[in-house]
Design a protein around this motif. Structure first.
Motif, short mmCIF file in Angstrom:
data_model
loop_
_atom_site.label_atom_id
_atom_site.label_comp_id
_atom_site.label_asym_id
_atom_site.label_seq_id
_atom_site.Cartn_x
_atom_site.Cartn_y
_atom_site.Cartn_z
N ASP A 118 0.91 -1.22 0.11
CA ASP A 118 0.12 0.09 0.08
C ASP A 118 0.47 1.18 0.07
OD1 ASP A 118 -2.66 -1.95 0.33
OD2 ASP A 118 -2.59 -1.85 2.26
N GLY A 119 2.06 1.48 -1.02
CA GLY A 119 2.93 2.33 -0.66
C GLY A 119 3.66 2.48 -0.07
N ASN A 120 4.15 2.03 1.13
CA ASN A 120 4.57 1.98 2.94
C ASN A 120 6.28 2.22 2.22
OD1 ASN A 120 2.98 1.71 3.94
ND2 ASN A 120 2.96 -0.25 4.74
N ASP A 121 7.00 2.92 2.03
CA ASP A 121 8.30 3.96 2.68
C ASP A 121 9.44 2.91 3.15
OD1 ASP A 121 10.12 4.94 2.12
OD2 ASP A 121 9.79 7.04 2.97
N PHE A 122 10.08 2.10 2.42
CA PHE A 122 11.12 0.95 2.90
C PHE A 122 11.46 2.06 3.66
CE2 PHE A 122 15.36 0.51 3.30
CZ PHE A 122 15.49 -0.55 3.08
N ASN A 123 11.99 2.95 3.81
CA ASN A 123 12.42 4.18 4.93
C ASN A 123 12.29 3.80 6.66
OD1 ASN A 123 14.81 4.39 3.51
ND2 ASN A 123 15.11 6.45 2.83
N THR A 124 10.87 3.65 5.96
CA THR A 124 9.97 4.41 7.58
C THR A 124 9.94 2.51 7.67
OG1 THR A 124 9.25 5.86 6.58
CG2 THR A 124 7.32 5.12 7.67
N ALA A 125 9.71 1.56 6.81
CA ALA A 125 9.14 0.13 7.54
C ALA A 125 10.56 -0.16 7.99
CB ALA A 125 8.77 0.23 6.16
N MET A 126 11.65 0.40 7.85
CA MET A 126 13.09 -0.63 8.15
C MET A 126 13.21 0.41 9.79
SD MET A 126 15.44 -2.12 8.01
CE MET A 126 16.25 -2.86 6.56
N THR A 127 13.01 1.29 9.41
CA THR A 127 12.96 2.32 10.38
C THR A 127 12.33 1.82 11.52
OG1 THR A 127 13.90 4.33 9.45
CG2 THR A 127 13.34 4.40 12.26
N GLU A 128 11.42 1.48 11.71
CA GLU A 128 10.12 0.51 12.34
C GLU A 128 10.89 0.01 12.91
OE1 GLU A 128 6.62 0.59 10.49
OE2 GLU A 128 5.93 3.03 10.87
N LYS A 129 11.45 -1.53 12.11
CA LYS A 129 11.75 -2.73 12.33
C LYS A 129 13.01 -2.56 13.31
CE LYS A 129 12.75 -7.05 12.10
NZ LYS A 129 11.48 -7.92 12.99
N ASN A 151 13.37 0.02 15.30
CA ASN A 151 13.02 0.72 16.61
C ASN A 151 12.75 -0.03 17.30
OD1 ASN A 151 14.41 3.48 16.01
ND2 ASN A 151 12.45 4.06 14.86
N SER A 152 12.12 -1.60 16.86
CA SER A 152 11.10 -1.84 17.45
C SER A 152 12.47 -3.05 18.31
CB SER A 152 10.34 -3.52 16.38
OG SER A 152 10.24 -4.06 17.44
N LEU A 153 13.82 -3.67 17.34
CA LEU A 153 14.56 -4.39 17.79
C LEU A 153 15.52 -3.52 19.28
CD1 LEU A 153 15.03 -5.74 14.97
CD2 LEU A 153 14.74 -7.40 17.30
N GLY A 154 15.73 -2.23 18.50
CA GLY A 154 15.75 -1.10 19.24
C GLY A 154 15.12 -1.33 21.22
N LYS A 155 13.78 -0.92 21.09
CA LYS A 155 13.39 -1.19 22.26
C LYS A 155 13.26 -2.63 23.18
CE LYS A 155 9.93 2.35 20.79
NZ LYS A 155 8.48 2.29 20.67
N GLU A 156 13.96 -2.91 22.87
CA GLU A 156 14.08 -5.03 23.06
C GLU A 156 15.37 -4.83 23.91
OE1 GLU A 156 12.86 -8.16 20.29
OE2 GLU A 156 11.09 -7.67 20.14
N GLY A 157 17.09 -3.28 23.59
CA GLY A 157 17.31 -4.02 24.17
C GLY A 157 18.90 -4.40 22.61
N TRP A 158 18.14 -3.86 21.94
CA TRP A 158 19.26 -4.72 20.92
C TRP A 158 20.09 -3.50 19.81
CZ3 TRP A 158 20.63 -9.69 20.97
CH2 TRP A 158 19.93 -10.54 21.26
N GLU A 159 21.15 -3.96 20.10
CA GLU A 159 21.85 -2.76 19.53
C GLU A 159 22.50 -3.89 17.91
OE1 GLU A 159 26.08 -1.02 20.32
OE2 GLU A 159 25.39 -1.30 21.51
#
Length: 54
Positions: free
Chosen positions: A17-28, A30-38
């Motif tokens: 549905d026209g999602n932006d790659f950069n936005t989708a990758m940033t969300e992914k 950030n999700s891992l970062g919230k779990e403590g992954w660097e």
């Protein structure tokens, strides 16, 4: 002495549905970062992460 655990993950983003790659990758990432992954490295679609073991 600090101890770490490591995670290797293949990340492939499927755009819908026209999602932006950069936005989708940033969300992914950030999700891992919230779990403590660097993020420590990238090789193509393979991403390497670490986090400290408490």
């Amino acid at each position: 002495m600090k101890q770490f655990e490591y995670k290797v993950e293949s990340i492939q983003i499927q755009l819908k549905d026209g999602n932006d790659f950069n936005t989708a990758m940033t969300e992914k990432l950030n999700s891992l970062g919230k779990e403590g992954w660097e993020l420590t490295g990238v090789n193509g679609i393979v991403f390497y992460f670490k986090r400290e073991i408490c």
